[in-house]
Design a protein around this motif. Sequence first.
Motif, mmCIF file in Angstrom:
data_model
loop_
_atom_site.group_PDB
_atom_site.id
_atom_site.type_symbol
_atom_site.label_atom_id
_atom_site.label_comp_id
_atom_site.label_asym_id
_atom_site.label_seq_id
_atom_site.Cartn_x
_atom_site.Cartn_y
_atom_site.Cartn_z
ATOM 1 N N SER A 190 -4.642 0.211 -30.516
ATOM 2 C CA SER A 190 -3.773 -0.681 -29.737
ATOM 3 C C SER A 190 -2.307 -0.232 -29.752
ATOM 4 O O SER A 190 -1.466 -0.894 -29.151
ATOM 5 C CB SER A 190 -3.853 -2.105 -30.296
ATOM 6 O OG SER A 190 -3.264 -2.150 -31.582
ATOM 7 N N GLN A 191 -2.010 0.877 -30.427
ATOM 8 C CA GLN A 191 -0.643 1.410 -30.502
ATOM 9 C C GLN A 191 0.307 0.373 -31.092
ATOM 10 O O GLN A 191 1.401 0.162 -30.593
ATOM 11 C CB GLN A 191 -0.171 1.894 -29.121
ATOM 12 C CG GLN A 191 -1.193 2.829 -28.474
ATOM 13 C CD GLN A 191 -0.618 3.720 -27.388
ATOM 14 O OE1 GLN A 191 0.482 3.498 -26.897
ATOM 15 N NE2 GLN A 191 -1.361 4.754 -27.026
ATOM 16 N N PHE A 192 -0.128 -0.261 -32.173
ATOM 17 C CA PHE A 192 0.663 -1.295 -32.850
ATOM 18 C C PHE A 192 1.735 -0.721 -33.760
ATOM 19 O O PHE A 192 2.704 -1.397 -34.092
ATOM 20 C CB PHE A 192 -0.261 -2.210 -33.665
ATOM 21 C CG PHE A 192 -0.912 -1.520 -34.849
ATOM 22 C CD1 PHE A 192 -0.327 -1.567 -36.101
ATOM 23 C CD2 PHE A 192 -2.100 -0.810 -34.700
ATOM 24 C CE1 PHE A 192 -0.907 -0.919 -37.192
ATOM 25 C CE2 PHE A 192 -2.677 -0.155 -35.788
ATOM 26 C CZ PHE A 192 -2.085 -0.213 -37.031
ATOM 27 N N ALA A 193 1.553 0.534 -34.182
ATOM 28 C CA ALA A 193 2.462 1.113 -35.181
ATOM 29 C C ALA A 193 3.786 1.532 -34.545
ATOM 30 O O ALA A 193 3.882 1.729 -33.334
ATOM 31 C CB ALA A 193 1.803 2.320 -35.841
ATOM 32 N N ASP A 194 4.816 1.670 -35.401
ATOM 33 C CA ASP A 194 6.085 2.227 -34.910
ATOM 34 C C ASP A 194 5.895 3.697 -34.538
ATOM 35 O O ASP A 194 6.482 4.173 -33.572
ATOM 36 C CB ASP A 194 7.162 2.091 -35.993
ATOM 37 C CG ASP A 194 7.385 0.632 -36.376
ATOM 38 O OD1 ASP A 194 7.735 -0.159 -35.481
ATOM 39 O OD2 ASP A 194 7.181 0.281 -37.559
ATOM 40 N N SER A 195 5.068 4.382 -35.344
ATOM 41 C CA SER A 195 4.789 5.796 -35.105
ATOM 42 C C SER A 195 3.297 6.023 -35.258
ATOM 43 O O SER A 195 2.717 5.673 -36.289
ATOM 44 C CB SER A 195 5.538 6.672 -36.108
ATOM 45 O OG SER A 195 6.923 6.401 -36.051
ATOM 46 N N LEU A 196 2.684 6.624 -34.245
ATOM 47 C CA LEU A 196 1.227 6.786 -34.232
ATOM 48 C C LEU A 196 0.852 8.248 -34.121
ATOM 49 O O LEU A 196 1.288 8.950 -33.200
ATOM 50 C CB LEU A 196 0.635 6.006 -33.045
ATOM 51 C CG LEU A 196 -0.848 6.228 -32.734
ATOM 52 C CD1 LEU A 196 -1.737 5.764 -33.883
ATOM 53 C CD2 LEU A 196 -1.239 5.507 -31.436
ATOM 54 N N TYR A 197 0.024 8.717 -35.065
ATOM 55 C CA TYR A 197 -0.587 10.042 -34.947
ATOM 56 C C TYR A 197 -2.072 9.799 -34.670
ATOM 57 O O TYR A 197 -2.828 9.402 -35.552
ATOM 58 C CB TYR A 197 -0.386 10.855 -36.235
ATOM 59 C CG TYR A 197 -0.908 12.259 -36.115
ATOM 60 C CD1 TYR A 197 -0.287 13.182 -35.267
ATOM 61 C CD2 TYR A 197 -2.044 12.671 -36.813
ATOM 62 C CE1 TYR A 197 -0.780 14.474 -35.125
ATOM 63 C CE2 TYR A 197 -2.536 13.963 -36.677
ATOM 64 C CZ TYR A 197 -1.897 14.853 -35.843
ATOM 65 O OH TYR A 197 -2.393 16.131 -35.693
ATOM 66 N N LEU A 198 -2.465 9.978 -33.427
ATOM 67 C CA LEU A 198 -3.818 9.599 -32.970
ATOM 68 C C LEU A 198 -4.592 10.826 -32.508
ATOM 69 O O LEU A 198 -4.102 11.606 -31.684
ATOM 70 C CB LEU A 198 -3.701 8.594 -31.809
ATOM 71 C CG LEU A 198 -5.014 8.026 -31.249
ATOM 72 C CD1 LEU A 198 -5.729 7.156 -32.279
ATOM 73 C CD2 LEU A 198 -4.758 7.223 -29.974
#
Length: 312
Positions: free
Chosen positions: A116-124
């Motif tokens: 859901s891209q909830f993080a401040d910074s996302l490594y997906l």
Amino acid sequence: MAIITKEALKNALDEAQRIILTVHVHPDGDAIGSMVAFYEALSNEGKEVTMVVDDTVPAKYSFLAQVAHIKQPSEVLDWQADMLLVLDASTFERIGKVGSLCKAPIFNIDHHISNSQFADSLYLCPEFAATGEILTYLCDSWGWPITPSMANALYMAIATDCGFFRFSNTTEQTLRMGALCVANGAQPNIVSEHVEVTTAARIEVMKEALQTIQFFKAGRVAIIALDEALMAKVGDDTDGYVDLIRNVDTVDIAILLKAVDAHTTRVSLRAKVTDVNAIANQFGGGGHVKAAGCTINANIQGAIEHLLAVIA
Ligand SMILES: [Mn+2]
């Protein structure tokens, strides 16, 4: 929210001194293996690391030495940190109370396409079979040593999320990362013996569960249902039930239903062909294309009707 590169992630980890690590509730092998391996890796980098999960950790994972260091939220004395690093969780809700207790910037390393891209910074990395595969790849590319205990944990993380290298998410790289773990001391037989351990009591419950199997849509859909009475006997460990039906020759979609109460049913979906992430999305859930989950506000019979209505 920002999608970050592995270089940006490395820079952020280099700068952070105190890191709180967490994973999703109902932690699975990928969540626990990833967390204890990265706990050790970050500790080896000189970081002050705390592992916390807002749930009980299944006993079958306690053969990994670092599991003893995992805390419950009530045991964490200091929530101050430079970073809340969330592994293998795709939504803010999935980390439970930890999300409200820790106010540090949130970094998220995950492989769920439904993130859901909830993080401040996302490594997906949705093309990776497991968060453990991502972490093995990161340690390897950053030159961080993979110790034998990290290797066992990462191997467990990878293997449990790809059905021990049998599911469709198993890629050449999944096998390479698994091999890298073995090269660094992972013991596949020891991991299997612990993770796949069962009991006579559990087999008795499985006998009852087998009685609930139903086939629909000319055998393309199979459903196994654990009602409240069975769930009370099963406990949290519902691994293996969906495997009883997923390999049936005619079955594309295998569904495990778990009664929470008379109005709530948790649903696990596995598929050979169909996009079950899309099905789970219709009920507010998600996961991966071939493995997803959701919760339906209905009893088991109602959940079956809702699901069959949206499956083509
Ligand atoms: Mn995972």
